[in-house]
Design a protein around this motif. Structure first.
Motif, PDB file in Angstrom:
ATOM      1  N   THR A 292      41.638  45.402  64.324  1.00 31.61           N
ATOM      2  CA  THR A 292      41.375  45.195  65.753  1.00 31.61           C
ATOM      3  C   THR A 292      42.671  45.275  66.549  1.00 31.61           C
ATOM      4  OG1 THR A 292      39.396  43.837  65.390  1.00 31.61           O
ATOM      5  CG2 THR A 292      40.535  43.548  67.477  1.00 31.61           C
ATOM      6  N   ASP A 293      43.746  44.698  66.003  1.00 33.00           N
ATOM      7  CA  ASP A 293      45.049  44.763  66.670  1.00 33.00           C
ATOM      8  C   ASP A 293      45.574  46.196  66.707  1.00 33.00           C
ATOM      9  OD1 ASP A 293      45.388  41.894  67.103  1.00 33.00           O
ATOM     10  OD2 ASP A 293      45.535  41.780  64.930  1.00 33.00           O
ATOM     11  N   ASP A 294      45.357  46.950  65.618  1.00 36.27           N
ATOM     12  CA  ASP A 294      45.769  48.358  65.603  1.00 36.27           C
ATOM     13  C   ASP A 294      45.073  49.137  66.720  1.00 36.27           C
ATOM     14  OD1 ASP A 294      47.579  48.336  63.434  1.00 36.27           O
ATOM     15  OD2 ASP A 294      45.926  48.378  62.005  1.00 36.27           O
ATOM     16  N   ALA A 295      43.772  48.854  66.892  1.00 37.30           N
ATOM     17  CA  ALA A 295      43.008  49.554  67.931  1.00 37.30           C
ATOM     18  C   ALA A 295      43.503  49.162  69.320  1.00 37.30           C
ATOM     19  CB  ALA A 295      41.523  49.237  67.777  1.00 37.30           C
ATOM     20  N   LEU A 296      43.707  47.868  69.559  1.00 38.32           N
ATOM     21  CA  LEU A 296      44.191  47.415  70.864  1.00 38.32           C
ATOM     22  C   LEU A 296      45.577  47.988  71.168  1.00 38.32           C
ATOM     23  CD1 LEU A 296      43.056  43.673  70.797  1.00 38.32           C
ATOM     24  CD2 LEU A 296      42.133  45.492  72.240  1.00 38.32           C
ATOM     25  N   TYR A 297      46.417  48.021  70.169  1.00 34.05           N
ATOM     26  CA  TYR A 297      47.754  48.582  70.332  1.00 34.05           C
ATOM     27  C   TYR A 297      47.668  50.051  70.734  1.00 34.05           C
ATOM     28  CZ  TYR A 297      52.138  50.759  68.818  1.00 34.05           C
ATOM     29  OH  TYR A 297      53.283  51.516  68.749  1.00 34.05           O
ATOM     30  N   LYS A 298      46.790  50.804  70.070  1.00 33.15           N
ATOM     31  CA  LYS A 298      46.640  52.221  70.401  1.00 33.15           C
ATOM     32  C   LYS A 298      46.148  52.381  71.838  1.00 33.15           C
ATOM     33  CE  LYS A 298      45.703  55.051  67.186  1.00 33.15           C
ATOM     34  NZ  LYS A 298      46.852  55.992  67.273  1.00 33.15           N
ATOM     35  N   GLY A 299      45.259  51.503  72.272  1.00 32.89           N
ATOM     36  CA  GLY A 299      44.776  51.552  73.649  1.00 32.89           C
ATOM     37  C   GLY A 299      45.858  51.218  74.657  1.00 32.89           C
ATOM     38  N   ILE A 300      46.694  50.231  74.336  1.00 33.36           N
ATOM     39  CA  ILE A 300      47.793  49.851  75.234  1.00 33.36           C
ATOM     40  C   ILE A 300      48.777  51.006  75.383  1.00 33.36           C
ATOM     41  CG2 ILE A 300      49.807  48.346  75.464  1.00 33.36           C
ATOM     42  CD1 ILE A 300      48.114  46.125  74.137  1.00 33.36           C
ATOM     43  N   MET A 348      44.764  34.536  71.866  1.00 32.85           N
ATOM     44  CA  MET A 348      46.119  35.090  71.943  1.00 32.85           C
ATOM     45  C   MET A 348      46.082  36.593  72.198  1.00 32.85           C
ATOM     46  SD  MET A 348      47.854  32.832  68.865  1.00 32.85           S
ATOM     47  CE  MET A 348      49.580  33.166  69.188  1.00 32.85           C
ATOM     48  N   ARG A 349      45.094  37.281  71.637  1.00 28.16           N
ATOM     49  CA  ARG A 349      44.929  38.709  71.924  1.00 28.16           C
ATOM     50  C   ARG A 349      44.688  38.926  73.417  1.00 28.16           C
ATOM     51  NH1 ARG A 349      41.048  39.689  66.687  1.00 28.16           N
ATOM     52  NH2 ARG A 349      42.601  40.679  65.326  1.00 28.16           N
ATOM     53  N   ALA A 350      43.822  38.115  73.992  1.00 30.88           N
ATOM     54  CA  ALA A 350      43.510  38.252  75.417  1.00 30.88           C
ATOM     55  C   ALA A 350      44.751  38.015  76.270  1.00 30.88           C
ATOM     56  CB  ALA A 350      42.396  37.279  75.808  1.00 30.88           C
ATOM     57  N   LEU A 351      45.564  37.021  75.913  1.00 32.06           N
ATOM     58  CA  LEU A 351      46.781  36.738  76.671  1.00 32.06           C
ATOM     59  C   LEU A 351      47.778  37.893  76.574  1.00 32.06           C
ATOM     60  CD1 LEU A 351      47.282  32.968  75.775  1.00 32.06           C
ATOM     61  CD2 LEU A 351      46.651  33.916  78.003  1.00 32.06           C
ATOM     62  N   LEU A 352      47.892  38.487  75.397  1.00 30.84           N
ATOM     63  CA  LEU A 352      48.786  39.638  75.240  1.00 30.84           C
ATOM     64  C   LEU A 352      48.315  40.821  76.079  1.00 30.84           C
ATOM     65  CD1 LEU A 352      49.494  39.457  71.400  1.00 30.84           C
ATOM     66  CD2 LEU A 352      51.129  39.021  73.244  1.00 30.84           C
ATOM     67  N   LEU A 353      47.003  41.013  76.147  1.00 31.26           N
ATOM     68  CA  LEU A 353      46.454  42.090  76.980  1.00 31.26           C
ATOM     69  C   LEU A 353      46.734  41.829  78.455  1.00 31.26           C
ATOM     70  CD1 LEU A 353      43.031  42.650  75.185  1.00 31.26           C
ATOM     71  CD2 LEU A 353      44.901  44.301  75.318  1.00 31.26           C
ATOM     72  N   HIS A 404      52.065  37.053  65.260  1.00 32.32           N
ATOM     73  CA  HIS A 404      50.763  37.602  65.646  1.00 32.32           C
ATOM     74  C   HIS A 404      50.917  39.111  65.563  1.00 32.32           C
ATOM     75  CE1 HIS A 404      47.216  38.713  67.943  1.00 32.32           C
ATOM     76  NE2 HIS A 404      46.815  37.449  67.937  1.00 32.32           N
ATOM     77  N   TYR A 405      50.044  39.758  64.815  1.00 29.63           N
ATOM     78  CA  TYR A 405      50.220  41.165  64.486  1.00 29.63           C
ATOM     79  C   TYR A 405      50.273  42.054  65.731  1.00 29.63           C
ATOM     80  CZ  TYR A 405      49.617  45.597  61.993  1.00 29.63           C
ATOM     81  OH  TYR A 405      49.792  46.860  61.501  1.00 29.63           O
ATOM     82  N   LEU A 406      49.412  41.788  66.721  1.00 32.24           N
ATOM     83  CA  LEU A 406      49.415  42.603  67.933  1.00 32.24           C
ATOM     84  C   LEU A 406      50.728  42.440  68.685  1.00 32.24           C
ATOM     85  CD1 LEU A 406      48.080  44.517  69.913  1.00 32.24           C
ATOM     86  CD2 LEU A 406      46.914  42.548  70.968  1.00 32.24           C
ATOM     87  N   ARG A 407      51.249  41.217  68.743  1.00 39.79           N
ATOM     88  CA  ARG A 407      52.538  40.978  69.409  1.00 39.79           C
ATOM     89  C   ARG A 407      53.647  41.756  68.703  1.00 39.79           C
ATOM     90  NH1 ARG A 407      55.720  40.613  73.625  1.00 39.79           N
ATOM     91  NH2 ARG A 407      57.428  39.125  73.391  1.00 39.79           N
ATOM     92  N   LYS A 408      53.598  41.787  67.375  1.00 40.55           N
ATOM     93  CA  LYS A 408      54.586  42.522  66.598  1.00 40.55           C
ATOM     94  C   LYS A 408      54.550  44.013  66.934  1.00 40.55           C
ATOM     95  CE  LYS A 408      55.448  43.961  61.825  1.00 40.55           C
ATOM     96  NZ  LYS A 408      54.949  43.863  60.425  1.00 40.55           N
ATOM     97  N   LEU A 409      53.347  44.579  67.037  1.00 41.40           N
ATOM     98  CA  LEU A 409      53.211  45.997  67.356  1.00 41.40           C
ATOM     99  C   LEU A 409      53.737  46.309  68.756  1.00 41.40           C
ATOM    100  CD1 LEU A 409      49.619  46.693  65.939  1.00 41.40           C
ATOM    101  CD2 LEU A 409      51.807  47.331  64.900  1.00 41.40           C
ATOM    102  N   ILE A 410      53.434  45.424  69.716  1.00 38.40           N
ATOM    103  CA  ILE A 410      53.884  45.637  71.099  1.00 38.40           C
ATOM    104  C   ILE A 410      55.406  45.575  71.177  1.00 38.40           C
ATOM    105  CG2 ILE A 410      53.864  44.670  73.439  1.00 38.40           C
ATOM    106  CD1 ILE A 410      50.977  43.751  72.892  1.00 38.40           C
ATOM    107  N   LYS A 411      56.009  44.620  70.472  1.00 40.83           N
ATOM    108  CA  LYS A 411      57.470  44.497  70.491  1.00 40.83           C
ATOM    109  C   LYS A 411      58.132  45.725  69.865  1.00 40.83           C
ATOM    110  CE  LYS A 411      59.430  40.526  69.642  1.00 40.83           C
ATOM    111  NZ  LYS A 411      59.821  39.242  68.989  1.00 40.83           N
ATOM    112  N   GLN A 412      57.542  46.224  68.803  1.00 46.10           N
ATOM    113  CA  GLN A 412      58.085  47.424  68.163  1.00 46.10           C
ATOM    114  C   GLN A 412      58.031  48.620  69.108  1.00 46.10           C
ATOM    115  OE1 GLN A 412      55.796  47.800  64.566  1.00 46.10           O
ATOM    116  NE2 GLN A 412      57.089  46.395  63.413  1.00 46.10           N
ATOM    117  N   GLU A 413      56.944  48.743  69.854  1.00 41.79           N
ATOM    118  CA  GLU A 413      56.789  49.848  70.796  1.00 41.79           C
ATOM    119  C   GLU A 413      57.811  49.740  71.917  1.00 41.79           C
ATOM    120  OE1 GLU A 413      55.400  53.339  72.380  1.00 41.79           O
ATOM    121  OE2 GLU A 413      54.921  52.425  70.440  1.00 41.79           O
ATOM    122  N   LYS A 414      58.038  48.531  72.416  1.00 44.29           N
ATOM    123  CA  LYS A 414      59.013  48.345  73.498  1.00 44.29           C
ATOM    124  C   LYS A 414      60.432  48.616  73.005  1.00 44.29           C
ATOM    125  CE  LYS A 414      56.259  44.989  76.114  1.00 44.29           C
ATOM    126  NZ  LYS A 414      55.948  45.903  77.197  1.00 44.29           N
ATOM    127  N   ALA A 415      60.683  48.334  71.722  1.00 42.07           N
ATOM    128  CA  ALA A 415      62.010  48.584  71.162  1.00 42.07           C
ATOM    129  C   ALA A 415      62.313  50.086  71.091  1.00 42.07           C
ATOM    130  CB  ALA A 415      62.120  47.963  69.785  1.00 42.07           C
TER     131      ALA A 415
END
Length: 417
Positions: A292-300, A348-353, A404-415
């Protein structure tokens, strides 16, 4: 108070306590006599955005019992619950004056309207029921016969049962009748289409939008969504179903071709391997754990306008969280801890979104009697809410969540940027 006429019993103002007693006395009498046609509560208290816009009650017959069916009408959905008559009336009575200011009672003998004010007064209107003027050549039914109590009456469906692809998917038979084993799926696809249609009214997609269903499975919801958007709403959209199992991809592609769904395609692969040019709407239902986090990350990353996910098997946060000492008496029970972990994960997913610029909603998608995995998260592109990330960190610290896996993916993308 003016004199009663053929048009009304009276129109007046009186103390709210007196009018409420009269109103609920009339409601209980009408229900007991089987003469209740409709009971509605409207005008929610100002600032209560989480309340249904109105509540609508009517009598229904279920397995030989007369119950009060209450429909909770939100902006994007309806929730229906059945109650014993006295219990249902008590629930609505408790809501009037606290959650709602207006009420209307329709029975076979009268209409009783109540408008409450913040000053403790009420405007009351009571009218006799209006009987249609009979024509000499037409035999009209008695007004009491208009009370609807058939719980199984035919309902409006966005996806009718006669659609050929429903037969190909094993939901209906050749006569367009829903099979016994297909009833749950048929109800689910119509609810899903209703949710998506409400989102699109709030946030229309651009022309030639690309919708991606990550983990499309057997394609029940994918086919229904395409049918509704293209054939009913006449929208110019393309839908791609991404599925790991090749046999399901082959089956769905065959059904799409057989039904002439030229802009509906299915591809084999993992969520993180699928890299289209654009994604305008992303859907991921029951993608397990961090999928689910992989999918949300791809959407972001794709800056999708709309995302719709129904998370499943939230294990990652559960493994990494620590129960606060003061909550151990509550969360010492395994099942409660699992539910808390699932709520924490999705919250936490909703807050990250929201921190990434999405307006989110979390709600029940499928009734609990069908599945325990019934939470849906919708996210619509909007403005970033900076405080959301601060709230995320507070929750993470409170429950000792290491990552949190989604937070990790978002941070990696921003890096990378």
């Amino acid at each position: 108070m003016r004199q009663a006429s053929s048009q009304d019993y009276y129109l007046c103002q009186m103390p709210a306590t007196t009018s409420l007693k009269q109103f609920w006395s009339a409601a209980r009498a009408a229900a007991a006599a089987g003469e209740l046609l409709k009971l509605t509560l409207s005008k929610p208290v100002y600032g209560s955005s989480d309340l249904p816009r109105n509540r609508y009650g009517r009598l229904v017959e279920i397995k030989g019992r007369t119950l009060l069916q209450i429909t909770h009408r939100y902006a994007d959905r309806e929730e229906v619950k059945n109650h014993p008559i006295n219990e249902g009336l008590a629930l609505m009575e408790n809501a009037l004056g606290t959650d709602y200011y207006n009420a209307d009672l329709f029975s076979t003998t009268e209409k009783f309207s109540l408008i409450l004010s913040r000053k403790g007064n009420a405007r009351v209107l009571r009218q006799p029921a209006l009987h249609p003027r009979p024509r000499p050549d037409v035999s009209l039914p008695k007004l009491k016969d208009l009370v609807v109590t058939d719980h199984n009456r035919e309902k409006h469906r966005d996806i009718p049962a006669d659609r050929p692809y429903l037969q190909h998917l094993g939901i209906t038979n050749a006569r367009g009748e829903v099979l016994r084993d297909g009833k749950r799926k048929f109800k689910q696809i119509n609810k899903f289409v209703e949710i998506i249609a409400a989102l699109l009214r709030e946030h229309p997609l651009p022309d030639d939008a690309h919708i991606v269903d990550m983990g499309s499975g057997s394609g029940y919801l994918t086919f229904a969504l395409y049918d509704h958007l293209v054939n009913t709403l006449d929208l110019n959209v393309r839908i791609t179903g991404v599925e790991l199992r090749p046999k399901l991809v082959e089956k769905c592609a065959h059904i799409a071709n057989k039904n002439g769904f030229k802009n509906l395609t299915f591809v084999e692969g993992y969520i993180d391997d699928f890299k289209p040019k654009k994604i305008d709407m992303l859907i991921a239902l029951h993608a397990c754990d961090t999928a689910t986090d992989d999918a949300l990350y791809k959407g972001i990353v794709a800056k999708a306008e709309i995302m719709v996910v129904a998370p499943c098997c939230q294990k990652q946060v559960r493994r990494d969280m620590e129960v606060p000492a003061d909550l151990k008496p509550l969360l010492g029970n395994g099942i409660l801890l699992e539910r808390q972990a699932a709520m924490l994960t999705d919250g936490m997913r909703a807050l990250l979104l929201e921190a990434e610029g999405y307006k989110t909603k979390l709600f029940e998608f499928i009734p609990l009697e069908h599945t325990a995995k019934n939470v849906m998260i919708t996210a619509v592109k909007g403005r970033k809410r900076p405080k959301a990330l601060e709230e995320f960190r507070t929750l993470r610290k409170r429950f000792g969540v290491k990552k949190h896996y989604l937070r990790k993916l978002i941070k990696q993308e921003k890096a990378k940027a």
